[in-house]
Design a protein around this motif. Structure first.
Motif, PDB file in Angstrom:
ATOM      1  N   ASP A  27       2.539 -87.342  35.015  1.00 16.86           N
ATOM      2  CA  ASP A  27       2.357 -86.105  34.255  1.00 16.86           C
ATOM      3  C   ASP A  27       2.968 -86.242  32.857  1.00 16.86           C
ATOM      4  N   ALA A  28       2.289 -85.684  31.867  1.00 13.28           N
ATOM      5  CA  ALA A  28       2.861 -85.636  30.518  1.00 13.28           C
ATOM      6  C   ALA A  28       3.918 -84.540  30.473  1.00 13.28           C
ATOM      7  N   VAL A  29       5.071 -84.839  29.909  1.00 13.48           N
ATOM      8  CA  VAL A  29       6.158 -83.871  29.799  1.00 13.48           C
ATOM      9  C   VAL A  29       6.624 -83.805  28.350  1.00 13.48           C
ATOM     10  N   HIS A  30       7.206 -82.659  28.015  1.00 14.41           N
ATOM     11  CA  HIS A  30       7.698 -82.447  26.660  1.00 14.41           C
ATOM     12  C   HIS A  30       9.117 -81.900  26.715  1.00 14.41           C
ATOM     13  N   LYS A  31       9.830 -82.083  25.641  1.00 15.38           N
ATOM     14  CA  LYS A  31      11.203 -81.594  25.565  1.00 15.38           C
ATOM     15  C   LYS A  31      11.225 -80.089  25.824  1.00 15.38           C
ATOM     16  N   GLY A  32      12.074 -79.666  26.750  1.00 16.37           N
ATOM     17  CA  GLY A  32      12.173 -78.258  27.108  1.00 16.37           C
ATOM     18  C   GLY A  32      11.408 -77.877  28.353  1.00 16.37           C
ATOM     19  N   ASP A  33      10.506 -78.762  28.830  1.00 21.49           N
ATOM     20  CA  ASP A  33       9.762 -78.476  30.064  1.00 21.49           C
ATOM     21  C   ASP A  33      10.701 -78.480  31.272  1.00 21.49           C
ATOM     22  N   ILE A  34      10.464 -77.576  32.224  1.00 22.81           N
ATOM     23  CA  ILE A  34      11.218 -77.559  33.475  1.00 22.81           C
ATOM     24  C   ILE A  34      10.566 -78.565  34.413  1.00 22.81           C
ATOM     25  N   VAL A  35      11.300 -79.586  34.817  1.00 24.76           N
ATOM     26  CA  VAL A  35      10.710 -80.665  35.615  1.00 24.76           C
ATOM     27  C   VAL A  35      11.284 -80.765  37.020  1.00 24.76           C
ATOM     28  N   ALA A  36      12.437 -80.147  37.269  1.00 25.86           N
ATOM     29  CA  ALA A  36      13.038 -80.257  38.604  1.00 25.86           C
ATOM     30  C   ALA A  36      13.956 -79.079  38.854  1.00 25.86           C
ATOM     31  N   GLU A  37      14.313 -78.894  40.108  1.00 30.65           N
ATOM     32  CA  GLU A  37      15.255 -77.845  40.498  1.00 30.65           C
ATOM     33  C   GLU A  37      16.413 -78.491  41.240  1.00 30.65           C
ATOM     34  N   VAL A  38      17.614 -78.189  40.786  1.00 35.38           N
ATOM     35  CA  VAL A  38      18.827 -78.792  41.352  1.00 35.38           C
ATOM     36  C   VAL A  38      19.705 -77.698  41.919  1.00 35.38           C
ATOM     37  N   THR A  41      26.946 -75.901  44.017  1.00 37.09           N
ATOM     38  CA  THR A  41      27.662 -74.980  44.906  1.00 37.09           C
ATOM     39  C   THR A  41      27.592 -73.553  44.400  1.00 37.09           C
ATOM     40  N   LYS A  42      27.099 -73.341  43.164  1.00 35.75           N
ATOM     41  CA  LYS A  42      27.061 -72.000  42.587  1.00 35.75           C
ATOM     42  C   LYS A  42      25.672 -71.377  42.618  1.00 35.75           C
ATOM     43  N   ALA A  43      24.633 -72.171  42.308  1.00 40.87           N
ATOM     44  CA  ALA A  43      23.291 -71.607  42.223  1.00 40.87           C
ATOM     45  C   ALA A  43      22.266 -72.718  42.168  1.00 40.87           C
ATOM     46  N   ALA A  44      20.999 -72.322  42.388  1.00 36.93           N
ATOM     47  CA  ALA A  44      19.882 -73.244  42.165  1.00 36.93           C
ATOM     48  C   ALA A  44      19.537 -73.178  40.685  1.00 36.93           C
ATOM     49  N   ILE A  45      19.449 -74.331  40.038  1.00 36.41           N
ATOM     50  CA  ILE A  45      19.272 -74.374  38.590  1.00 36.41           C
ATOM     51  C   ILE A  45      18.060 -75.217  38.244  1.00 36.41           C
ATOM     52  N   GLU A  46      17.194 -74.672  37.382  1.00 38.10           N
ATOM     53  CA  GLU A  46      16.020 -75.401  36.913  1.00 38.10           C
ATOM     54  C   GLU A  46      16.438 -76.321  35.778  1.00 38.10           C
ATOM     55  N   ILE A  47      16.049 -77.594  35.874  1.00 43.78           N
ATOM     56  CA  ILE A  47      16.489 -78.611  34.925  1.00 43.78           C
ATOM     57  C   ILE A  47      15.393 -78.905  33.917  1.00 43.78           C
ATOM     58  N   GLU A  48      15.779 -78.919  32.651  1.00 50.37           N
ATOM     59  CA  GLU A  48      14.832 -79.161  31.574  1.00 50.37           C
ATOM     60  C   GLU A  48      14.781 -80.641  31.212  1.00 50.37           C
ATOM     61  N   CYS A  49      13.643 -81.041  30.665  1.00 44.94           N
ATOM     62  CA  CYS A  49      13.452 -82.402  30.174  1.00 44.94           C
ATOM     63  C   CYS A  49      13.885 -82.465  28.715  1.00 44.94           C
ATOM     64  N   PHE A  50      14.524 -83.561  28.316  1.00 47.60           N
ATOM     65  CA  PHE A  50      14.995 -83.695  26.945  1.00 47.60           C
ATOM     66  C   PHE A  50      14.240 -84.774  26.165  1.00 47.60           C
ATOM     67  N   ASP A  51      13.118 -85.213  26.714  1.00 46.07           N
ATOM     68  CA  ASP A  51      12.315 -86.246  26.050  1.00 46.07           C
ATOM     69  C   ASP A  51      10.842 -85.902  26.180  1.00 46.07           C
ATOM     70  N   ASP A  52      10.034 -86.390  25.231  1.00 47.00           N
ATOM     71  CA  ASP A  52       8.584 -86.321  25.330  1.00 47.00           C
ATOM     72  C   ASP A  52       8.078 -87.632  25.916  1.00 47.00           C
ATOM     73  N   SER A 347      19.152 -75.163  33.376  1.00 52.63           N
ATOM     74  CA  SER A 347      20.242 -76.032  32.938  1.00 52.63           C
ATOM     75  C   SER A 347      20.897 -75.503  31.669  1.00 52.63           C
ATOM     76  N   ALA A 348      20.118 -74.882  30.767  1.00 58.47           N
ATOM     77  CA  ALA A 348      20.691 -74.326  29.541  1.00 58.47           C
ATOM     78  C   ALA A 348      21.665 -73.192  29.861  1.00 58.47           C
ATOM     79  N   ASP A 349      21.398 -72.457  30.956  1.00 58.15           N
ATOM     80  CA  ASP A 349      22.292 -71.361  31.358  1.00 58.15           C
ATOM     81  C   ASP A 349      23.636 -71.874  31.845  1.00 58.15           C
ATOM     82  N   ALA A 350      23.700 -73.161  32.195  1.00 60.83           N
ATOM     83  CA  ALA A 350      24.934 -73.761  32.700  1.00 60.83           C
ATOM     84  C   ALA A 350      25.663 -74.566  31.624  1.00 60.83           C
ATOM     85  N   THR A 351      25.255 -74.411  30.366  1.00 61.27           N
ATOM     86  CA  THR A 351      25.981 -75.049  29.269  1.00 61.27           C
ATOM     87  C   THR A 351      27.436 -74.592  29.301  1.00 61.27           C
ATOM     88  N   PRO A 352      28.418 -75.494  29.208  1.00 57.75           N
ATOM     89  CA  PRO A 352      29.820 -75.062  29.232  1.00 57.75           C
ATOM     90  C   PRO A 352      30.111 -74.056  28.120  1.00 57.75           C
TER      91      PRO A 352
END
Length: 435
Positions: A27-38, A41-52, A347-352
């Motif tokens: 699949d073609a992916v772009h920076k900012g696309d949600i590609v996985a869910e991790v 212990t706190k929550a399920a978090i959608e992980i973004e892609c940082f590369d095209d 993942s952006a919501d979990a930025t320190p």
């Protein structure tokens, strides 16, 4: 070729569970696309892609728990042509070793001068290849069947594993309802419910007196541990100030007249923006206390205390909050609160976070003195807006005001610096057109 790794979604995160892939190899992916869910212990978090590029091979299977930094997949940069074989700097012996190992020399990075590939590079590439295959075939957390010696994979989220440990439940005996049969927290609780059924004639219990769910108990335990650690290790000091928000309230009314109902702004959008702007002006309160010294942050990432409907709180983050205008801040607040309460953080919501704000004004509280979220050094509390009598140009008048408080780490700052932050917030509200 880029590597998509298990991200660090908090200072205390050491591992995460890959719940599911949201894309497929090729699949073609772009920076900012949600590609996985991790799951953490706190929550399920959608992980973004940082590369095209194009999604390559998946190296970790769904339901597998791996340490932070583990390579989950590869991303090929489609725009970059593969280097020609003639450009590979290697001896005939190295070519032979690579061929025997099934390696593409074009994908091996040479460590010798001029990028030349040596035997150690081949050995390292082979080790990485074997490690990736082992991660796919046998998840690190999988138990082993002693009779056959064949690994028995029990897929489970990080929260489910922690909950099972606390409740002494064998995950192998729990039927999972998550992706690919992964065990979730609700499955663990269901097992407990089946093992200990309620009495046939239970006493009537009003909703007000219902005992908290096991989810709420787990959340409260985590909160208790974090708050205890903060109060025991951080020397707090506290300040408060009355902030005149009358001009800001009037400005919001004017702005909202021309906006659709769904896009109208509320005062917290300006409050959060003011706190973020003030943190930029007073950098001594924007950062972290690590290794017995204050480390200022280059950006302002605003932590937001969100109350959960099932009980407890969670602290997602609005990244680069000082750069958002009021409409963007309003959208960020709505988004992060909705995702936090739905347990679908990104993942952006979990930025320190570098500084936190807690707002209890909508609950009618006059003021709130928060507890610092370690390793941050400050938290701003905001109370309810109320019309109060005050002196206006030498005359008695009525203005919309609120109480803002600051809880700060005395190791990193003192009262004079804290007063500057509150005064900066107050000054910004005297000129709401600047917010």
């Amino acid at each position: 070729m880029a590597e998509f790794r298990m991200p660090s979604l908090g200072a205390d995160m050491t591992e995460g569970t890959l719940l599911r892939w949201l894309v497929h190899p090729g699949d073609a992916v772009h920076k900012g696309d949600i590609v996985a869910e991790v799951d953490t212990t706190k929550a399920a978090i959608e992980i973004e892609c940082f590369d095209d590029g194009v999604m390559g091979e998946f190296l970790v299977a769904e339901g597998t728990t791996v340490p932070v930094g583990t390579v989950l997949a590869t991303i090929t940069h489609a725009a970059e042509p593969a280097p020609a074989h003639a450009d590979v700097h290697a001896t005939p012996l190295i070519h032979k070793l690579a061929e025997e190992a099934g390696l593409d020399l074009a994908a091996v990075r040479g460590s010798a001068p001029g990028g030349r590939i040596v035997r150690a590079d081949i050995e390292h590439a082979v080790a990485q290849q074997e490690s990736a295959k082992a991660a796919l075939a046998t998840p690190r957390t999988a138990p082993t069947d002693t009779a056959s010696g064949v690994p028995t994979v029990t897929r489970a989220t990080g929260y489910a594993r922690r909950l099972a440990g606390e409740l002494r439940v064998d995950l192998a005996e729990v039927t999972g309802t998550g992706p690919a049969g992964a065990v979730r927290g609700v499955d663990v609780r269901a097992t407990i419910g089946q093992a200990t059924p309620e009495p046939e004639t239970p006493a009537p219990i009003s909703k007000r007196s219902e005992p908290p769910s096991r989810d709420a108990d787990a959340v409260r335990t985590m909160i208790a541990a974090a708050m205890t650690r903060s109060k025991q290790t951080v020397p707090h000091y506290y300040l408060s100030a009355t902030i005149d928000v009358d001009a800001a309230v009037q400005r919001l009314r004017e702005m909202n007249r021309s906006l659709p109902v769904a896009e109208r702004l509320v005062l917290p959008a300006l409050l959060f923006r003011a706190v973020a702007r003030a943190a930029r002006v007073v950098p001594e309160l924007n950062g972290h206390w690590i290794d017995d010294r204050f480390q200022p942050a280059a950006d302002v990432h605003l932590g937001v205390v969100v109350s959960l409907r099932g009980g407890g709180i969670i602290l997602p983050t609005i990244p680069d909050a000082d750069t958002l205008d009021p409409p963007a801040m309003m959208a960020a607040i709505r988004g992060v609160v909705a995702r936090a309460r739905a347990g679908r953080l990104r993942s952006a919501d979990a930025t320190p976070a570098t500084i936190t704000v807690t707002n209890l004004g909508d609950l009618g509280v006059d003021s709130v003195f928060g507890v610092i979220a370690v390793p941050q050094v400050a938290i701003v509390g905001v109370g309810a807006v109320a019309e109060r009598p005050c002196a206006v140009d030498g005359l008695l008048g009525v203005r919309s005001q609120l109480t803002a408080t600051l809880s700060a780490d005395h190791r990193a700052s003192d009262g004079a610096i804290g007063a500057r932050l509150l005064n900066t917030i107050s000054d910004l509200f005297r000129h709401p057109e600047e917010l």
